[in-house]
Design a protein around this motif. Structure first.
Motif, mmCIF file in Angstrom:
data_model
loop_
_atom_site.group_PDB
_atom_site.id
_atom_site.type_symbol
_atom_site.label_atom_id
_atom_site.label_comp_id
_atom_site.label_asym_id
_atom_site.label_seq_id
_atom_site.Cartn_x
_atom_site.Cartn_y
_atom_site.Cartn_z
ATOM 1 N N UNK A 217 96.378 14.346 -10.832
ATOM 2 C CA UNK A 217 95.223 15.211 -11.061
ATOM 3 C C UNK A 217 94.836 15.844 -9.734
ATOM 4 N N UNK A 218 94.723 17.174 -9.695
ATOM 5 C CA UNK A 218 94.409 17.830 -8.424
ATOM 6 C C UNK A 218 93.336 18.892 -8.617
ATOM 7 N N UNK A 219 92.536 19.083 -7.554
ATOM 8 C CA UNK A 219 91.425 20.030 -7.632
ATOM 9 C C UNK A 219 90.952 20.399 -6.235
ATOM 10 N N UNK A 220 90.584 21.664 -6.064
ATOM 11 C CA UNK A 220 89.828 22.077 -4.877
ATOM 12 C C UNK A 220 88.376 21.758 -5.215
ATOM 13 N N UNK B 244 92.080 15.580 -4.057
ATOM 14 C CA UNK B 244 91.045 16.588 -3.837
ATOM 15 C C UNK B 244 91.094 17.070 -2.407
ATOM 16 N N UNK B 245 89.930 17.405 -1.847
ATOM 17 C CA UNK B 245 89.896 17.792 -0.443
ATOM 18 C C UNK B 245 88.571 17.393 0.176
ATOM 19 N N UNK B 246 88.430 17.659 1.464
ATOM 20 C CA UNK B 246 87.205 17.275 2.169
ATOM 21 C C UNK B 246 86.314 18.475 2.466
ATOM 22 N N UNK B 247 86.543 19.605 1.770
ATOM 23 C CA UNK B 247 85.703 20.780 1.991
ATOM 24 C C UNK B 247 84.284 20.473 1.512
ATOM 25 N N UNK B 248 83.320 20.627 2.391
ATOM 26 C CA UNK B 248 81.938 20.325 2.035
ATOM 27 C C UNK B 248 81.585 18.855 2.160
ATOM 28 N N UNK B 249 82.491 18.058 2.738
ATOM 29 C CA UNK B 249 82.197 16.642 2.933
ATOM 30 C C UNK B 249 83.070 15.741 2.100
ATOM 31 N N UNK B 250 83.116 14.482 2.493
ATOM 32 C CA UNK B 250 83.943 13.493 1.792
ATOM 33 C C UNK B 250 83.163 12.185 1.725
ATOM 34 N N UNK B 251 82.223 12.115 0.788
ATOM 35 C CA UNK B 251 81.414 10.913 0.633
ATOM 36 C C UNK B 251 82.262 9.716 0.241
ATOM 37 N N UNK B 252 81.759 8.538 0.559
ATOM 38 C CA UNK B 252 82.485 7.310 0.255
ATOM 39 C C UNK B 252 82.624 7.144 -1.257
ATOM 40 N N UNK B 253 83.819 6.812 -1.699
ATOM 41 C CA UNK B 253 84.124 6.680 -3.127
ATOM 42 C C UNK B 253 84.854 5.378 -3.397
ATOM 43 N N UNK C 75 94.051 29.127 0.907
ATOM 44 C CA UNK C 75 95.505 29.064 1.136
ATOM 45 C C UNK C 75 95.942 27.786 1.840
ATOM 46 N N UNK C 76 95.112 27.272 2.766
ATOM 47 C CA UNK C 76 95.465 26.019 3.426
ATOM 48 C C UNK C 76 95.573 24.879 2.412
ATOM 49 N N UNK C 77 94.580 24.804 1.528
ATOM 50 C CA UNK C 77 94.588 23.752 0.511
ATOM 51 C C UNK C 77 95.799 23.886 -0.408
ATOM 52 N N UNK C 78 96.090 25.103 -0.850
ATOM 53 C CA UNK C 78 97.203 25.294 -1.778
ATOM 54 C C UNK C 78 98.531 24.907 -1.153
ATOM 55 N N UNK C 79 98.724 25.233 0.111
ATOM 56 C CA UNK C 79 99.960 24.862 0.791
ATOM 57 C C UNK C 79 100.061 23.342 0.948
#
Length: 365
Positions: free
Chosen positions: A5-8, A35-44, A65-69
């Protein structure tokens, strides 16, 4: 069977992705979430594997584009012949399509919105790029989910695909409802603080309301602007910004409200045809709503009288409908909210997801 499962997306706050992954995980699938860390990466903490792609970009223009690559490389590393790919929204679709073709494995596309029609990109050059990508990729999608019947009809008419409607609604709350005796009365907005959400009009509506506090829960690009509006209008004693909360904390706040707002503006069909998850969040908390008369919200209103409808965004009109709800009180709306809560819950959606993935397996493995 493994599902990647993937998502920006902020995995920390994205309730839909969390619910979909949990449903699939409970039904025996191996889940790998990216996922990614855009906007922060809270503890999960999740019972399945997850990771977040790190960004070096400082703007969305270069972050996509960075994320997609990087996502392409992650998918290539993790996928094999016994994998199903699940791409969330258009901004994560291209790498999934490429890996799906490269390995000849199935892909499911979950469109949370009509990405190319979002107000934030209306009239911009980037909208042309996203539309081109959508036009190239979506017509070839064999398996697809989306969040509302109106979205499904739009995609079907435009690209001749047949999405399964899986509404982004919360799990059912079964514990008894306690209606607080608030003084002042609490008005609630929850969600992203962005344009076309009706937030500034709701702020101005508090000029016409006495003994209320308008709580705005969330964060986003328009927060500073709306905070300045509150200062300019001398409404600091009536409007409060609570910031972004994790889902469990958000639910606690929702339960305390006397009335919740879903006042999206017609900034394009992505908003016009949406059923915002805050509508069902409020229903599950048994909190009545003031709703804009968009198709999906009218659909809910005609089934269950869970609040009041508005026809426009005039602040005085908004205030008048809020007054109606406050004067009737939460107790008045409880019978309809109870019926709506039984229908607008994630438990009603799970079977659609499981059926879709069983179909994917039957046709590909």
């Amino acid at each position: 069977m493994k599902i990647i499962v993937s998502a920006f997306s902020s995995l920390y706050t994205d309730q839909r992705i969390e619910k979909v992954c949990e449903t699939l995980y409970k039904n025996g699938y191996e889940i790998v979430l990216i996922g990614n860390d855009w906007g922060g990466a809270g503890e999960m903490q999740r019972p399945y594997q997850f990771s977040r792609i790190r960004h070096s970009s400082s703007s969305l223009k270069s972050a996509y584009p960075e994320f997609n690559w990087k996502l392409y490389k992650e998918l290539k590393k993790n996928a094999d012949k016994n994998t199903i790919l699940l791409a969330n929204d258009l901004d994560a679709l291209l790498p999934n399509v490429l890996i799906s073709k490269k390995l000849n494995i199935p892909l499911v596309f979950d469109s949370h919105e009509i990405f190319t029609e979002m107000p934030a990109i209306q009239g911009r050059f980037t909208q042309k790029i996203w539309r081109l990508l959508e036009k190239r990729l979506v017509p070839n999608i064999r398996y697809m989910m989306t969040e509302s019947q109106s979205y499904a009809e739009w995609f079907s008419a435009k690209y001749h695909v047949n999405p399964v409607v899986v509404r982004n609604i919360p799990r059912r709350i079964t514990e008894p409802v306690e209606i607080p005796n608030n003084n002042p009365k609490i008005i609630l907005y929850q969600g992203v603080i962005n344009q076309s959400r009706g937030i500034p009009q709701a702020i101005l509506a508090t000029h016409f309301l006495d003994n209320v506090i308008f709580k705005i829960v969330g964060d986003g690009p328009k927060r500073i602007e709306y905070e300045e509006l509150v200062r300019k209008e001398n409404l600091g004693n009536k409007v409060e910004f609570l910031g972004k909360l994790i889902p469990t904390e958000l639910r606690k706040i929702t339960k305390t409200a006397d009335v919740a707002l879903s006042l999206e503006e017609n900034g394009g069909v992505s908003y016009l045809y949406s059923l915002p998850n805050k509508v069902a969040d409020s229903v599950q908390a048994r909190v009545p709503l003031v709703l804009i008369n968009f198709p999906e919200m009218v659909r809910v209103y005609h089934q269950f009288k869970v609040g009041e409808l508005i026809e426009n965004h005039d602040p005085k009109n908004i205030a008048d409908k809020i007054k109606v709800v406050l004067e009737k009180g939460r107790a008045f709306y409880q019978p309809e909210l109870k019926k709506a809560a039984a229908a607008l819950c994630w438990e009603q959606e799970e079977s659609k997801i499981i059926s879709l993935f069983k179909k994917v397996i039957a046709e590909n493995f």
